[in-house]
Design a protein around this motif. Structure first.
Motif, short mmCIF file in Angstrom:
data_model
loop_
_atom_site.label_atom_id
_atom_site.label_comp_id
_atom_site.label_asym_id
_atom_site.label_seq_id
_atom_site.Cartn_x
_atom_site.Cartn_y
_atom_site.Cartn_z
N LEU B 150 0.84 -1.20 0.00
CA LEU B 150 0.00 0.00 0.00
C LEU B 150 0.87 1.26 0.00
O LEU B 150 1.77 1.39 0.84
N PRO B 151 0.63 2.20 -0.92
CA PRO B 151 1.40 3.45 -0.93
C PRO B 151 1.24 4.19 0.39
O PRO B 151 0.25 4.00 1.10
N ASP B 152 2.20 5.04 0.73
CA ASP B 152 2.11 5.75 2.01
C ASP B 152 1.14 6.93 1.93
O ASP B 152 0.62 7.26 0.85
N ALA B 153 0.89 7.53 3.09
CA ALA B 153 -0.09 8.61 3.18
C ALA B 153 0.21 9.74 2.19
O ALA B 153 -0.70 10.28 1.54
N LYS B 154 1.49 10.07 2.06
CA LYS B 154 1.90 11.16 1.16
C LYS B 154 1.44 10.91 -0.28
O LYS B 154 0.99 11.81 -0.97
N ALA B 155 1.59 9.65 -0.71
CA ALA B 155 1.22 9.31 -2.09
C ALA B 155 -0.27 9.52 -2.30
O ALA B 155 -0.70 10.02 -3.35
N PHE B 156 -1.06 9.15 -1.29
CA PHE B 156 -2.52 9.37 -1.41
C PHE B 156 -2.83 10.87 -1.39
O PHE B 156 -3.58 11.38 -2.21
N GLU B 157 -2.20 11.56 -0.44
CA GLU B 157 -2.50 13.00 -0.30
C GLU B 157 -2.13 13.78 -1.56
O GLU B 157 -2.76 14.79 -1.88
N ALA B 158 -1.14 13.28 -2.27
CA ALA B 158 -0.68 13.99 -3.47
C ALA B 158 -1.74 14.05 -4.56
O ALA B 158 -1.72 14.93 -5.43
N VAL B 159 -2.68 13.11 -4.55
CA VAL B 159 -3.68 13.08 -5.62
C VAL B 159 -5.08 13.48 -5.14
O VAL B 159 -6.02 13.51 -5.94
N ILE B 160 -5.23 13.74 -3.85
CA ILE B 160 -6.54 14.13 -3.33
C ILE B 160 -6.86 15.57 -3.73
O ILE B 160 -6.02 16.46 -3.61
N THR B 161 -8.07 15.78 -4.26
CA THR B 161 -8.53 17.11 -4.66
C THR B 161 -9.87 17.36 -3.96
O THR B 161 -10.41 16.47 -3.30
N PRO B 162 -10.43 18.56 -4.12
CA PRO B 162 -11.76 18.81 -3.53
C PRO B 162 -12.83 17.87 -4.09
O PRO B 162 -13.89 17.71 -3.49
N LEU B 185 -2.96 -0.03 7.13
CA LEU B 185 -4.36 0.40 7.11
C LEU B 185 -4.59 1.56 8.08
O LEU B 185 -5.37 2.47 7.80
N LYS B 186 -3.91 1.52 9.21
CA LYS B 186 -4.06 2.60 10.19
C LYS B 186 -3.45 3.90 9.68
O LYS B 186 -3.95 4.99 9.97
N GLU B 187 -2.40 3.78 8.89
CA GLU B 187 -1.80 4.98 8.28
C GLU B 187 -2.78 5.56 7.26
O GLU B 187 -3.01 6.78 7.22
N LEU B 188 -3.39 4.67 6.49
CA LEU B 188 -4.37 5.13 5.49
C LEU B 188 -5.58 5.77 6.18
O LEU B 188 -6.15 6.76 5.71
N ALA B 189 -5.95 5.21 7.33
CA ALA B 189 -7.10 5.74 8.07
C ALA B 189 -6.92 7.21 8.44
O ALA B 189 -7.87 7.99 8.48
N GLN B 190 -5.67 7.60 8.70
CA GLN B 190 -5.39 8.98 9.04
C GLN B 190 -5.71 9.91 7.87
O GLN B 190 -6.22 11.02 8.05
N VAL B 191 -5.41 9.44 6.67
CA VAL B 191 -5.72 10.22 5.46
C VAL B 191 -7.24 10.32 5.29
O VAL B 191 -7.79 11.39 5.01
N VAL B 192 -7.89 9.19 5.49
CA VAL B 192 -9.36 9.14 5.36
C VAL B 192 -10.01 10.12 6.32
O VAL B 192 -10.93 10.86 5.97
#
Lengths: 410, 410
Positions: B150-162, B185-192
């Motif tokens: 699973l990619p890290d939180a940064k990778a997810f945050e980089a593509v999140i838009t409004p 999964l807990k790291e991803l939960a923080q992004v969620v």
């Protein structure tokens, strides 16, 4: 907390679903409810078809082909031929109930904002499927006075626009029970041809045509072979609603190709249901003949009883197992709710579907109801007793002098 | 002749489906094809579950409740509790396969043009469901080099838009077989939580986690109870793909309400399949333990054989029954087609899924394939023999010196 989508909030529900919790509550309180509100028959699923499922030696319940089992599609071809509709197995796609066939068709034939003309009143869930596909339902109004027969070509042409892509009818009709004869369908075919529209016809009630009328499948219409699509299901035919096995049939190769893509996405229709459905097609005519006779008896019970109720206007439906009626009430929605909550006759009441939800035109059907004659004659009589008494004592009853007793039309 | 809709023409098909007619043709010509391309196991559906269907005394196969049979939902609650996920029956909606659960969720949670972030490679049909719902899939790329973790939180945050409304993951993963541990999964939960997104998790392979790793359901994540939705299905778990019984589980009451509306529109999930699924939940652990051991054996066969193939890069997958591999070829799509059409070893060949179709980012996965280890070890070895020989003689093989033998990662 993330929000629900706008469309998820707006998706239109079937009009009678909101009465279900009320019915559940009064049943829990001990009142018996005669359910004439739903298309769930009390007829038994043919034992011979169920036996096919029980006898299967299948070791792995694998995905079937996306378009359905080849053996079942082959038998469907033979079945449609009994109605004079000559098609090949490639022209039949097995779906998860008629509901899925409808959704596939809406998407494969129409883009966002396209229009589809539907005679009203119509099966209320068409609204929901149209909402999902983001298309617009344009109604053509049928009249209770002539038993909701198919509007003429002019009425259809009056609402056709450049955005119109399809006409969608149900024959015999749900919710009206109207039977559309060959002549009316051929007139409609001219409109379909003139504007080069799709003609979707939900023929799931084809087995239930009364008074010796022969069902005419639109697959027999000439010159519009590429426009016609038939929607089918085993739910009503074999009282097997839970099988979730439907079908769509068309000679339009491009449409088959597009629908098969949607079918592949969801992998396959239900495997066990297909075994049951195939088994049902292997039966002789006796099951269906008995069922049809039974519905015919019920039809006559409902018609005769409604005839005798003061202020009720109805007609003798030619097919399916529904009829529509106008009641001497201001608001049938309120009446149906009152029936459940406030009324009781010999410890029982009756649940009906308010008519308004079957119309797209605001204000129509407010004093109408749909009656599904899905109970045996004894229960039906008891339900009609309830209805008769209820209409006498309902506080919202219209007491105007001009209301005549039930009028038989057709 | 009326035209197909624009969307009906454009609906994206699963990448390997186009190879199916070729496979059918060569099989008709007498060549044996080892199918490692699909998630259709050769494991038997549990006889005890099939017996429940055969023993049913159901007289009318009626619609079930739109959200599924109450008895089945109650058993699912007990089943999820085995994984430490405490939910109530009201929080479980039975669907027609996981496919339908996905479609309901896309519609209930997202509007036209909304975005959903998905780690790639991903199950290719997600593209089709996103197309139907008119939403956009935004990929976050995983790397073969670290077993597609699973990619890290940064990778997810980089593509999140409004416009981002959801993150959608599959654990254990199809098509990579990657197992996502609690920590990831807990790291991803923080992004969620930070962006208040929906977190959809397809957990259909939860039973198949190897090397003693404990499956961690996202239903156990705290603070994002209203964001989490689990997608489930009996297809893989009980080798009952044809049952068409799935589920969605969430504690978000508003979402349940919206999804139930869609569920009511299509009336009910398959009745016979629900009986089978309920029967499967009454079994003891022996069936599942045996199946898991069998998949583990197969996993090792595939991994060990790939290790020995020059130029093949792969890893030991932690779950499900898939693995991804990089081949010493320029174009895996071409290679897979060549395998079917031009290659033969002892009268047989092997069918694989080209990797490119599992990526949303153009150009990725062109030299990769997905291997589904859904055949018994004997057949798997024979299939690997084919693959090994084929890679030696394939005309499009890359013969650059730097290609090392298969590298084990994780």
């Amino acid at each position: 907390m993330p929000s629900i989508s706008k469309r998820g909030v707006e998706v239109p529900l079937s009009p009678f679903r909101k009465l279900v919790p009320i019915a559940d509550r009064v049943k829990a309180e001990g009142k018996h409810v005669y359910h004439l509100n739903i298309g769930q028959p009390d007829i038994e699923t043919p034992a011979a078809a169920m036996a096919k499922v029980k006898e299967t030696d299948l070791k792995i319940l694998a995905y079937s082909a996306a378009a359905g089992n080849a053996s079942y599609r082959a038998k469907l071809v033979e079945y449609y031929a009994r109605f004079g509709a000559e098609v090949t197995a490639d022209q039949v796609i097995v779906t998860t109930g008629a509901s899925e066939a409808i959704q596939f068709l809406f998407m494969a034939c129409m883009d966002h904002g396209d229009e589809m003309v539907v005679p009203e009143p119509f099966y209320a869930n068409y609204n929901g499927f149209a909402h999902i596909a983001d298309i617009n339902v344009v109604p053509v109004t049928c009249a209770l006075e002539d038993g909701f027969s198919l509007p003429d070509a002019k009425a259809f042409e009056a609402v056709i626009t450049p955005k119109t892509k399809a006409i969608f009818i149900t024959n015999p009709n749900n919710p009206t029970g109207c039977f559309y004869p060959e002549k009316a369908l051929k007139e409609l075919a001219q409109v379909v041809k003139k504007y080069d529209l799709y003609l979707f016809v939900d023929e799931v009630y084809r087995e239930f045509c009364y008074d010796g009328q022969d069902f005419f499948s639109v697959l027999r219409l000439e010159e519009i072979e590429n426009n016609v699509v038939v929607i089918d299901s085993v739910s009503k035919r074999y009282s097997a609603c839970g099988a979730r096995v439907g079908a769509m049939v068309t000679r339009n190769e491009e449409l088959i190709e597009a629908v098969v893509k949607y079918a592949k996405l969801r992998l396959s229709p239900p495997g066990l249901g297909q075994i049951l459905a195939e088994g049902a097609l292997e039966m002789d005519d006796s099951y269906m003949n008995e069922v049809k006779e039974e519905y015919d008896r019920r039809r006559n019970v409902v018609f005769e009883r409604l005839q005798k109720m003061e202020g009720v206007i109805s007609y003798l439906p030619g097919g399916a197992f529904y009829c529509f009626a106008e009641f001497p009430v201001e608001n049938a929605d309120h009446f149906c709710q009152w029936l459940l909550e406030k009324f009781e006759h010999k410890g029982a009441t009756v649940m009906l579907s308010p008519g308004e939800g079957f119309y797209a035109t605001p204000g129509l059907g407010v004093n109408q109801v749909r009656i599904a004659y899905v109970l045996n004659p004894t229960d039906l009589h008891a339900a009609m007793d309830c209805l008769e008494e209820a209409l006498k004592v309902y506080p919202g009853r219209i007491k105007v002098g001009q209301l005549a007793a039930g009028t038989a039309v057709i």
